[in-house]
Design an enzyme around this catalytic site. Structure first.
Site, PDB file in Angstrom:
ATOM      1  N   LYS A 206      88.615   4.347  98.123  1.00  0.00           N
ATOM      2  CA  LYS A 206      88.715   3.049  98.785  1.00  0.00           C
ATOM      3  C   LYS A 206      89.724   3.157  99.922  1.00  0.00           C
ATOM      4  O   LYS A 206      90.929   3.283  99.683  1.00  0.00           O
ATOM      5  CB  LYS A 206      89.168   1.944  97.830  1.00  0.00           C
ATOM      6  CG  LYS A 206      89.041   0.549  98.470  1.00  0.00           C
ATOM      7  CD  LYS A 206      89.823  -0.516  97.738  1.00  0.00           C
ATOM      8  CE  LYS A 206      91.239  -0.653  98.240  1.00  0.00           C
ATOM      9  NZ  LYS A 206      91.335  -1.147  99.652  1.00  0.00           N
ATOM     10  N   GLU A 282     102.164   7.670  95.194  1.00  0.00           N
ATOM     11  CA  GLU A 282     103.085   7.965  96.295  1.00  0.00           C
ATOM     12  C   GLU A 282     103.435   6.628  96.907  1.00  0.00           C
ATOM     13  O   GLU A 282     102.608   5.996  97.552  1.00  0.00           O
ATOM     14  CB  GLU A 282     102.432   8.915  97.303  1.00  0.00           C
ATOM     15  CG  GLU A 282     103.443   9.625  98.193  1.00  0.00           C
ATOM     16  CD  GLU A 282     103.719   8.854  99.462  1.00  0.00           C
ATOM     17  OE1 GLU A 282     104.755   8.141  99.489  1.00  0.00           O
ATOM     18  OE2 GLU A 282     102.931   8.939 100.399  1.00  0.00           O
ATOM     19  N   CYS A 316     106.247   5.874 104.839  1.00  0.00           N
ATOM     20  CA  CYS A 316     106.952   5.766 103.564  1.00  0.00           C
ATOM     21  C   CYS A 316     108.228   6.588 103.554  1.00  0.00           C
ATOM     22  O   CYS A 316     109.188   6.236 102.888  1.00  0.00           O
ATOM     23  CB  CYS A 316     106.029   6.185 102.422  1.00  0.00           C
ATOM     24  SG  CYS A 316     105.315   7.829 102.643  1.00  0.00           S
TER      25      CYS A 316
END
Length: 510
Positions: A206, A282, A316
């Site tokens: 997705k 993650e 991130c």
């Protein structure tokens, strides 16, 4: 073909393209200018519900195309196809390791052929400057090539045990779900497809609802490369529907998720309450970059600038806490502010633009809220801090000084172009302060003293530590975090472990 020409015209009207259409005519997915489909069992299909949703160009706020909206019913169909493709007698399972290598390398060749198109889709959908998108395509190719070399290099051991001989086998875990974010759409696809395909799993992916277009093109390239039906499936949709269906599905053996901590918890809970599927996460970060007084100040300013402002701060592992030794603090702050002020923001297809828009209005509002919080809590705004214009989601590169560890901008992930600069005195103090957040994804240190560098690296709570560099992530180096930054590792040999089961076979010697 006319549908492709109209789709190309729609994209071209929103940016400057430096490639020729004819190179991509035969490989682009079945698309209408107002509609792109799901990819299930090697076919582009409508969603069961018939619903669609829009994906937008964040530089213009204009709709690019309507995309099929998948949900549980579509995930169910994708799982059926993936299970069939994973059956022990399927074409995919019968391939030798080197045949899997050949397919993966053919996919890389097609990506190389369509490199400019993939980069342009990424820039349209995500807003990152075109050269950065082109780099992402190249790095994605390198990642898949790296894992193509691993197909015959994971294996077990032979274990002598008295009157028995035991051996272990490494086997693919099965059908896997993969949910990727919007900040590096193609890169995150490659990070997840690479190890899964190398070991022989089948995939339901997705993509983020904000950035589905490169995943759709990659699905078309996978079919062109010759991957058997059901090996790769792409279901566009939203987290609470399509994402939840993947996390909860009883026939998916493992789910990989990259995104926020809050959604990571939801994914993990769904995996636990369904079939105890394996989970790799993650998640977020609040990474420190420490600059000592023995460092070259100009080099340190450049390194920490890119550590934070790269990809508009939407990373991130962004170096979002810049710690500078008190002896060079004032000089550093002045130069960092000047560099941020000079950073060119604008149309990501224009030459020399270094920063495009944030991904959407929600993120724009969130980042501006953090800037307001920093000012209210007493941090000194050196430059930036405002929205640019009223078209698209652009923010001025922003620098704060005099930031304290208890401020919101020091503790929470901003995910935007906001550099926070702190002052420190000693290494021991710095290690404790660096670890005083809930995250532990990455860290950096800039110094000419190897003893300081290694002491910091050995004691900081971070999955990756960079010395005199930052964000040096390679296909061969494991990446992941401590604490709230996630579970498991991607990339490198460690990345294969997420997709493998270990079987022990024991024989009695007669």
């Amino acid at each position: 073909m006319q549908k492709l020409h109209r789709f190309y015209k729609l994209l071209s009207s929103q940016g400057n393209f430096s490639f020729s259409l004819f190179r991509f005519e035969h490989s682009f997915p079945k698309c209408d200018p107002h509609y792109c489909q799901l990819f299930i069992n090697n076919e582009f299909v409508d969603s069961v519900s018939g619903k669609t949703f829009a994906t937008f160009n964040p530089a213009t706020s204009k709709e690019i195309v309507q995309v099929a909206e998948g949900d549980k019913a579509d995930v169910d169909l994708a799982v059926v196809a993936a299970k069939k493709a994973f059956h022990r007698n399927s074409d995919w399972r019968k391939l030798s390791p080197l045949q899997r290598t050949s397919l993966m390398m053919k996919l890389c060749g097609l990506m190389e052929r369509d490199k400019e198109f993939l980069a342009s889709l990424e820039t349209q959908d995500n807003g990152k400057p075109y050269p950065e998108a082109l780099f992402d395509v190249t790095y994605s190719i390198l990642t898949l090539q790296y894992y193509a070399g691993w197909t015959d290099k994971f294996f077990g051991d032979t274990i002598p045990a008295g009157g028995f001989t035991s051996m272990t086998r490494k086997e693919p875990i099965g059908v896997v779900g993969q949910i990727i974010p919007w900040n590096y759409p193609l890169l995150m696809l490659a990070w997840k497809w690479g190890p899964a395909l190398a070991v022989g799993c089948t995939i339901i992916m997705k993509p983020a609802e904000q950035t589905p277009l490169t995943a759709l093109h990659m699905a078309a390239l996978a079919k062109e490369a010759g991957f058997p039906a059901g090996v790769i499936n792409v279901v566009n949709g939203f987290g609470p529907t399509a994402g939840a269906a993947i996390s909860e599905h009883p026939d998916i053996a493992k789910v990989a998720f990259t995104g926020s901590v809050d959604i990571g918890r939801i994914v993990m809970q769904a995996a636990a309450t369904s079939n105890l599927k394996r989970v790799s996460l993650e998640l977020g970060g609040k990474s420190p970059v420490v600059v000592f007084d023995d460092a070259d100040v100009d080099f340190a300013v450049e390194t920490t600038h890119e550590a934070l402002f790269s990809n508009h701060g939407q990373s991130c592992c962004a170096g979002s806490r810049t710690y500078v030794h008190e002896k060079i603090y004032d000089e550093f702050v002045a130069k960092a502010a000047a560099k941020a002020k000079a950073r060119k923001v604008g149309n990501p297809f224009e030459a020399n633009v270094q920063q495009g828009p944030q991904i959407d209005e929600e993120m724009l509002t969130k980042v501006l809220g953090y800037i307001e919080s920093g000012q209210k809590q007493g941090a000194k705004l050196q430059t930036g801090g405002k929205r640019i214009g009223n078209v698209g989601f652009f923010i001025e590169p922003t620098v704060f000084s005099d930031v304290k560890d208890d401020m919101r901008i020091a503790q929470e992930e901003i995910f935007g172009p906001v550099q926070s600069i702190f002052k420190f005195s000693t290494l021991d103090e710095m290690i404790d302060r660096a670890n005083n957040v809930k995250y532990g994804l990455a860290a950096g240190i800039i110094t000419n003293d190897i003893n300081k560098a290694l002491k910091f690296a050995n004691n900081v709570d971070a999955g990756s530590v960079w010395i005199n560099c930052y964000d040096a992530v390679l296909p061969s180096t494991p990446f992941g975090g401590y604490k709230h930054s996630g579970i498991g590792r991607e990339l490198g040999k460690d990345g294969l472990d997420n997709y493998l089961e270990t079987k022990t076979i024991t024989m009695k010697l007669l």
